[in-house]
Design a protein around this motif. Structure first.
Motif, PDB file in Angstrom:
ATOM      1  N   ASP A 146      -6.959   3.542  -4.684  1.00  0.00           N
ATOM      2  CA  ASP A 146      -6.947   3.351  -3.228  1.00  0.00           C
ATOM      3  C   ASP A 146      -6.588   1.916  -2.851  1.00  0.00           C
ATOM      4  OD1 ASP A 146      -7.143   4.336  -0.623  1.00  0.00           O
ATOM      5  OD2 ASP A 146      -9.231   3.710  -0.416  1.00  0.00           O
ATOM      6  N   GLY A 147      -5.829   1.229  -3.748  1.00  0.00           N
ATOM      7  CA  GLY A 147      -5.439  -0.159  -3.491  1.00  0.00           C
ATOM      8  C   GLY A 147      -4.436  -0.290  -2.352  1.00  0.00           C
ATOM      9  N   MET A 148      -4.020  -1.507  -2.078  1.00  0.00           N
ATOM     10  CA  MET A 148      -3.189  -1.802  -0.917  1.00  0.00           C
ATOM     11  C   MET A 148      -1.723  -1.460  -1.179  1.00  0.00           C
ATOM     12  SD  MET A 148      -5.082  -5.378   0.054  1.00  0.00           S
ATOM     13  CE  MET A 148      -4.042  -5.773   1.460  1.00  0.00           C
ATOM     14  N   LEU A 149      -1.020  -1.058  -0.126  1.00  0.00           N
ATOM     15  CA  LEU A 149       0.381  -0.639  -0.212  1.00  0.00           C
ATOM     16  C   LEU A 149       1.300  -1.811   0.102  1.00  0.00           C
ATOM     17  CD1 LEU A 149       2.634   1.523  -0.411  1.00  0.00           C
ATOM     18  CD2 LEU A 149       2.260   1.952   2.051  1.00  0.00           C
ATOM     19  N   LEU A 150       2.224  -2.095  -0.827  1.00  0.00           N
ATOM     20  CA  LEU A 150       3.288  -3.079  -0.608  1.00  0.00           C
ATOM     21  C   LEU A 150       4.602  -2.324  -0.593  1.00  0.00           C
ATOM     22  CD1 LEU A 150       4.307  -6.004  -0.372  1.00  0.00           C
ATOM     23  CD2 LEU A 150       4.312  -6.119  -2.876  1.00  0.00           C
ATOM     24  N   ASP A 151       5.300  -2.361   0.542  1.00  0.00           N
ATOM     25  CA  ASP A 151       6.513  -1.576   0.730  1.00  0.00           C
ATOM     26  C   ASP A 151       7.620  -2.472   1.260  1.00  0.00           C
ATOM     27  OD1 ASP A 151       8.309   0.539   1.039  1.00  0.00           O
ATOM     28  OD2 ASP A 151       7.524   1.077   3.014  1.00  0.00           O
ATOM     29  N   GLU A 209      -3.018  -5.995  11.055  1.00  0.00           N
ATOM     30  CA  GLU A 209      -1.662  -5.458  11.112  1.00  0.00           C
ATOM     31  C   GLU A 209      -0.949  -5.734   9.790  1.00  0.00           C
ATOM     32  OE1 GLU A 209      -0.602  -3.726  13.557  1.00  0.00           O
ATOM     33  OE2 GLU A 209      -1.912  -4.254  15.240  1.00  0.00           O
ATOM     34  N   PRO A 210       0.056  -4.926   9.428  1.00  0.00           N
ATOM     35  CA  PRO A 210       0.836  -5.210   8.221  1.00  0.00           C
ATOM     36  C   PRO A 210       1.445  -6.608   8.275  1.00  0.00           C
ATOM     37  CG  PRO A 210       1.323  -3.005   9.033  1.00  0.00           C
ATOM     38  CD  PRO A 210       0.479  -3.681  10.092  1.00  0.00           C
ATOM     39  N   LEU A 211       1.595  -7.236   7.119  1.00  0.00           N
ATOM     40  CA  LEU A 211       2.106  -8.604   7.026  1.00  0.00           C
ATOM     41  C   LEU A 211       3.311  -8.663   6.090  1.00  0.00           C
ATOM     42  CD1 LEU A 211      -1.268 -10.553   6.534  1.00  0.00           C
ATOM     43  CD2 LEU A 211       0.067 -10.368   8.652  1.00  0.00           C
ATOM     44  N   ALA A 212       4.286  -9.477   6.441  1.00  0.00           N
ATOM     45  CA  ALA A 212       5.393  -9.766   5.526  1.00  0.00           C
ATOM     46  C   ALA A 212       4.895 -10.753   4.477  1.00  0.00           C
ATOM     47  CB  ALA A 212       6.576 -10.352   6.292  1.00  0.00           C
ATOM     48  N   THR A 213       4.960 -10.370   3.223  1.00  0.00           N
ATOM     49  CA  THR A 213       4.515 -11.237   2.138  1.00  0.00           C
ATOM     50  C   THR A 213       5.674 -11.603   1.233  1.00  0.00           C
ATOM     51  OG1 THR A 213       3.033 -11.455   0.238  1.00  0.00           O
ATOM     52  CG2 THR A 213       3.875  -9.271   0.675  1.00  0.00           C
ATOM     53  N   ALA A 214       5.586 -12.777   0.627  1.00  0.00           N
ATOM     54  CA  ALA A 214       6.545 -13.134  -0.404  1.00  0.00           C
ATOM     55  C   ALA A 214       6.418 -12.175  -1.582  1.00  0.00           C
ATOM     56  CB  ALA A 214       6.310 -14.574  -0.871  1.00  0.00           C
ATOM     57  N   LEU A 250       3.104  -5.858   3.338  1.00  0.00           N
ATOM     58  CA  LEU A 250       1.801  -5.512   2.778  1.00  0.00           C
ATOM     59  C   LEU A 250       0.932  -4.904   3.870  1.00  0.00           C
ATOM     60  CD1 LEU A 250       0.014  -5.679   0.205  1.00  0.00           C
ATOM     61  CD2 LEU A 250      -0.801  -7.891   1.060  1.00  0.00           C
ATOM     62  N   HIS A 251       0.415  -3.710   3.595  1.00  0.00           N
ATOM     63  CA  HIS A 251      -0.406  -3.010   4.578  1.00  0.00           C
ATOM     64  C   HIS A 251      -1.881  -3.335   4.378  1.00  0.00           C
ATOM     65  CE1 HIS A 251       2.856  -0.455   6.235  1.00  0.00           C
ATOM     66  NE2 HIS A 251       3.406  -0.787   5.086  1.00  0.00           N
ATOM     67  N   PRO A 252      -2.674  -3.290   5.447  1.00  0.00           N
ATOM     68  CA  PRO A 252      -4.094  -3.663   5.349  1.00  0.00           C
ATOM     69  C   PRO A 252      -4.854  -2.755   4.382  1.00  0.00           C
ATOM     70  CG  PRO A 252      -3.402  -3.503   7.647  1.00  0.00           C
ATOM     71  CD  PRO A 252      -2.293  -2.936   6.827  1.00  0.00           C
ATOM     72  N   PRO A 253      -5.941  -3.253   3.826  1.00  0.00           N
ATOM     73  CA  PRO A 253      -6.778  -2.399   2.974  1.00  0.00           C
ATOM     74  C   PRO A 253      -7.474  -1.338   3.816  1.00  0.00           C
ATOM     75  CG  PRO A 253      -7.886  -4.479   3.406  1.00  0.00           C
ATOM     76  CD  PRO A 253      -6.506  -4.612   3.977  1.00  0.00           C
ATOM     77  N   SER A 254      -7.710  -0.186   3.204  1.00  0.00           N
ATOM     78  CA  SER A 254      -8.484   0.839   3.903  1.00  0.00           C
ATOM     79  C   SER A 254      -9.935   0.387   4.009  1.00  0.00           C
ATOM     80  CB  SER A 254      -8.395   2.169   3.169  1.00  0.00           C
ATOM     81  OG  SER A 254      -9.051   2.080   1.910  1.00  0.00           O
TER      82      SER A 254
END
Length: 331
Positions: free
Chosen positions: A311-316, A120-125, A320-324
């Motif tokens: 195709d890297g990971m999305l930080l929004d 699942e997406p995670l809240a990252t610093a 932070l969203h999981p890698p494909s």
């Protein structure tokens, strides 16, 4: 008949969008090593970040990794790798590449191999690098909607820097990171301020070799071991000085060792942060799997790059969203 396996290892230099400043200095690029293990028409990848603080360079990491290349091509696995190389970025790159190719050949994702039902997406610093308080305030204003912010400080005016960020981001969970720059007297003096500023975590305030004073110290906010912590051998030292450890795969030497370290740390009642160096998404993807079980997540390393991996990971907004599956760790 065992399939033929090949290995390539290379060094890369990746430019940063803006300078990354901490108490020890400034970075404008990061140096990495990348391992590619190929077999049966698929390739597993892993990245390691040599860190000058620990006397590491791209050249030294490449020498280490290449010293066991024949073992990797002979199908030695992750557990064997633990005995072949010491903890560090070379072993990390190889270990993560082995996880990746094992998932692709077996048809089982790394998440499934670790017993994780779904990533699942995670809240990252997200990190605000060290600067004048007014500059840090402007940076914080742009990140005000992020759930977690890390504030880099040193021994000069840390209160002003923290206050500048807190005023602009009143709802964020704050992590303060002096990167070993404080004295114990300053740490002691800062306790009430840190509590009043609602700081959630203080990361490595004292130099790694000068933390004896933390024995018996009751901090107002939990203190996290970073530079002082590398591998399982350090846990006994950590347990009576710190409340949290920062697990970075470049220090533990890969995901395999990190999983075991997390279990041992939990048995010692230590909380867990999963962090990273400034890096690409190829470093973040394996760490993300571990971070799914952590108390604090600090995985914004790729956000500093001019160009991340394809195709890297999305930080929004700090999520932070999981890698494909096609990027890393998928079958």
């Amino acid at each position: 008949m065992t399939a033929t396996r090949s290995l390539s290892i290379m060094g890369e230099s990746l430019p940063l969008k803006t300078p990354f400043r901490i108490s020890r200095g400034v970075k404008n690029t990061i140096d990495t090593i990348v391992a590619n293990i190929s077999e049966s028409g698929v390739t597993g990848r892993g990245e390691g970040i040599p860190y000058p603080r620990y006397g590491q360079t791209v050249e030294s990491a490449l020498i280490e990794a290449n010293s066991v290349s024949h073992k990797i091509t002979e199908h030695y696995g992750r557990e064997a790798l633990l005995t072949l190389l010491p903890p560090g970025p070379a072993r990390n790159a190889l270990d993560c590449a082995l996880w990746d190719i094992e998932a692709r050949i077996s048809g089982q994702s790394v998440a499934s191999m670790m017993g994780i039902a779904k990533l699942e997406p995670l809240a990252t610093a997200v990190t605000i690098s060290l600067d004048e308080p007014e500059v840090m305030a402007k940076a914080a204003a742009k990140l005000a909607y992020c759930p977690v912010i890390k504030v880099k400080v040193d021994e000069h005016n840390p209160e002003d820097c923290i206050k500048a960020v807190r005023d602009q981001a009143p709802k964020a969970r704050l992590i303060v990171d002096p990167n070993e720059s404080w004295s114990f007297d300053l740490l002691d003096k800062m306790q009430n301020f840190l509590a009043d500023a609602r700081v959630a975590l203080l990361e490595q305030p004292l130099a790694a070799g000068a933390d004896e004073a933390l024995k018996g110290f009751s901090p107002a906010v939990p203190i996290c071991a970073d530079e002082v912590f590398h591998s399982a051998d350090d846990l006994d030292h950590i347990a009576d000085r710190y409340q949290v450890i920062n697990i970075k795969l470049d220090k533990t030497g890969g995901l395999t060792a990190a999983i075991d370290i997390m279990k041992q740390a939990r048995s010692l009642n230590l909380s867990i942060m999963v962090g990273c160096m400034v890096c690409s998404s190829l470093s973040l993807a394996p760490a993300f799997h571990l971070a799914a079980q952590a108390d604090f997540v600090d995985l914004d390393g790729a956000d500093w790059l001019v160009h991340d991996r394809n195709d890297g990971m999305l930080l929004d907004n700090g999520i932070l969203h999981p890698p494909s599956a096609t990027f890393w760790g998928g079958p």
